[in-house]
Design a protein around this motif. Sequence first.
Motif, short mmCIF file in Angstrom:
data_model
loop_
_atom_site.label_atom_id
_atom_site.label_comp_id
_atom_site.label_asym_id
_atom_site.label_seq_id
_atom_site.Cartn_x
_atom_site.Cartn_y
_atom_site.Cartn_z
N TYR A 173 0.84 -1.20 0.00
CA TYR A 173 0.00 0.00 0.00
C TYR A 173 0.87 1.25 0.00
O TYR A 173 0.59 2.23 -0.70
N GLY A 174 1.94 1.22 0.81
CA GLY A 174 2.83 2.37 0.86
C GLY A 174 3.43 2.68 -0.50
O GLY A 174 3.52 3.85 -0.91
N LEU A 175 3.85 1.64 -1.22
CA LEU A 175 4.45 1.83 -2.54
C LEU A 175 3.44 2.37 -3.55
O LEU A 175 3.73 3.30 -4.32
N THR A 176 2.25 1.78 -3.57
CA THR A 176 1.28 2.12 -4.61
C THR A 176 0.58 3.45 -4.36
O THR A 176 0.06 4.07 -5.30
N LEU A 177 0.56 3.91 -3.11
CA LEU A 177 -0.14 5.16 -2.78
C LEU A 177 0.79 6.33 -2.52
O LEU A 177 0.33 7.44 -2.25
N ALA A 178 2.08 6.10 -2.61
CA ALA A 178 3.05 7.14 -2.27
C ALA A 178 2.90 8.38 -3.14
O ALA A 178 2.98 9.52 -2.64
N ASP A 179 2.65 8.20 -4.43
CA ASP A 179 2.55 9.34 -5.33
C ASP A 179 1.32 10.20 -5.05
O ASP A 179 1.25 11.34 -5.53
N GLU A 180 0.38 9.68 -4.28
CA GLU A 180 -0.82 10.44 -3.93
C GLU A 180 -0.68 11.12 -2.57
O GLU A 180 -1.65 11.70 -2.07
N GLY A 181 0.49 11.04 -1.97
CA GLY A 181 0.72 11.72 -0.71
C GLY A 181 0.36 10.91 0.52
O GLY A 181 0.41 11.42 1.64
N PHE A 182 0.01 9.64 0.34
CA PHE A 182 -0.33 8.79 1.48
C PHE A 182 0.92 8.43 2.29
O PHE A 182 2.02 8.30 1.73
N LYS A 183 0.74 8.27 3.59
CA LYS A 183 1.73 7.67 4.46
C LYS A 183 1.07 6.44 5.07
O LYS A 183 0.07 6.55 5.79
N VAL A 184 1.62 5.26 4.76
CA VAL A 184 1.04 4.00 5.23
C VAL A 184 2.11 3.26 6.02
O VAL A 184 3.16 2.90 5.47
N ASN A 185 1.86 3.03 7.29
CA ASN A 185 2.87 2.41 8.14
C ASN A 185 2.24 1.41 9.10
O ASN A 185 1.04 1.47 9.39
N ALA A 186 3.07 0.48 9.58
CA ALA A 186 2.63 -0.53 10.54
C ALA A 186 3.23 -0.22 11.91
O ALA A 186 4.37 0.26 12.01
N LEU A 187 2.47 -0.52 12.94
CA LEU A 187 2.89 -0.26 14.31
C LEU A 187 3.02 -1.56 15.09
O LEU A 187 2.13 -2.41 15.07
N ALA A 188 4.15 -1.70 15.79
CA ALA A 188 4.32 -2.79 16.76
C ALA A 188 4.03 -2.19 18.14
O ALA A 188 4.85 -1.43 18.67
N PRO A 189 2.87 -2.48 18.73
CA PRO A 189 2.47 -1.80 19.96
C PRO A 189 3.14 -2.33 21.22
O PRO A 189 3.03 -1.70 22.28
N GLY A 190 3.83 -3.46 21.13
CA GLY A 190 4.41 -4.05 22.33
C GLY A 190 3.38 -4.86 23.10
O GLY A 190 2.20 -4.92 22.76
N ARG A 191 3.82 -5.50 24.16
CA ARG A 191 2.94 -6.34 24.99
C ARG A 191 2.06 -5.44 25.85
O ARG A 191 2.55 -4.69 26.70
N ARG A 192 0.77 -5.50 25.63
CA ARG A 192 -0.15 -4.59 26.30
C ARG A 192 -1.25 -5.34 27.05
O ARG A 192 -1.62 -6.45 26.69
N ALA A 193 -1.75 -4.69 28.07
CA ALA A 193 -2.80 -5.28 28.90
C ALA A 193 -4.14 -5.14 28.20
O ALA A 193 -4.93 -4.23 28.49
N THR A 194 -4.41 -6.01 27.26
CA THR A 194 -5.69 -6.05 26.56
C THR A 194 -6.23 -7.47 26.64
O THR A 194 -5.56 -8.38 27.11
N ASP A 195 -7.44 -7.66 26.14
CA ASP A 195 -8.04 -9.00 26.17
C ASP A 195 -7.86 -9.73 24.85
O ASP A 195 -8.61 -10.66 24.53
N LEU A 196 -6.83 -9.35 24.09
CA LEU A 196 -6.61 -9.96 22.77
C LEU A 196 -6.50 -11.47 22.85
O LEU A 196 -7.06 -12.20 22.04
N ILE A 197 -5.74 -11.97 23.83
CA ILE A 197 -5.53 -13.42 23.92
C ILE A 197 -6.35 -14.05 25.04
O ILE A 197 -6.15 -15.20 25.39
N GLY A 198 -7.27 -13.27 25.61
CA GLY A 198 -8.19 -13.83 26.59
C GLY A 198 -7.71 -13.80 28.03
O GLY A 198 -8.50 -13.99 28.94
N SER A 199 -6.43 -13.58 28.26
CA SER A 199 -5.93 -13.50 29.64
C SER A 199 -4.78 -12.51 29.67
O SER A 199 -3.99 -12.43 28.72
#
Length: 239
Positions: A173-199
């Motif tokens: 997406y970053g490559l194909t949309l770059a000419d249109e001024g898009f910034k497309v990036n992925a985030l690694a949020p780290g280990r967080r206290a959420t219910d993603l894995i159920g515990s």
Amino acid sequence: MKNDRTALVTGANKGIGFHVARLLAAEGFTVHVGSRDPGRGERAAAEIGGRARPLDLDVTDPDSVARAAERIERLDVLVNNAGISPSLGGPAETGVEDLRRTYETNVFAVVEVTNAFLPALRRSSRPRIVNVSSGTASLTWSTHPNPQFPPGSGRSAAYRSSKAALNALTVLYGLTLADEGFKVNALAPGRRATDLIGSPMPDAGDPAEAAEGAVRLALLPDDGPTGGFFSWDGSAVPW
């Protein structure tokens, strides 16, 4: 600062997504709080206050995505946050159905949502897309000692491989949309206290801290990076 900026955060009724929506609202955005449960979305938007607006959005339902896209004329920021991790097993213990279910939300839905909202994003003078990934998707960190997980661990194969696929899409997406001024990036949020894995994980951090990283990518200047993979603290994560 402009006060007509708009953002959409998927899976924003709880966890990291909630805090991303909260922080963007504090920046003056009208924030669409995406949630597949209307009641939870309404409560989250009310708690955030200001210009937060609930948006019924089940990212795995194409009709729901289409209806949501029809409601938004222009969009400056899209944060693909919704994700699941239904299986913690390695590849030998993970059934194909678990893989399909995980990819349906973590990969296919991101494409569905992103493509549906591209017309609205193209009406922005500074379109930004942030895909919430995972440090466990890093192939480099999977094969070398790192702080994210024990060396040689092959657990959570469905989740980790789905996020690796999401990373690949982020690059494309970053490559194909770059000419249109898009910034497309992925985030690694780290280990967080959420219910993603159920515990909860005993050493998990505050989801709000990870949300700050997502907002940083959402507010990138015109000379900012695109097609990259970044940790919540702004440092680059190896692929």
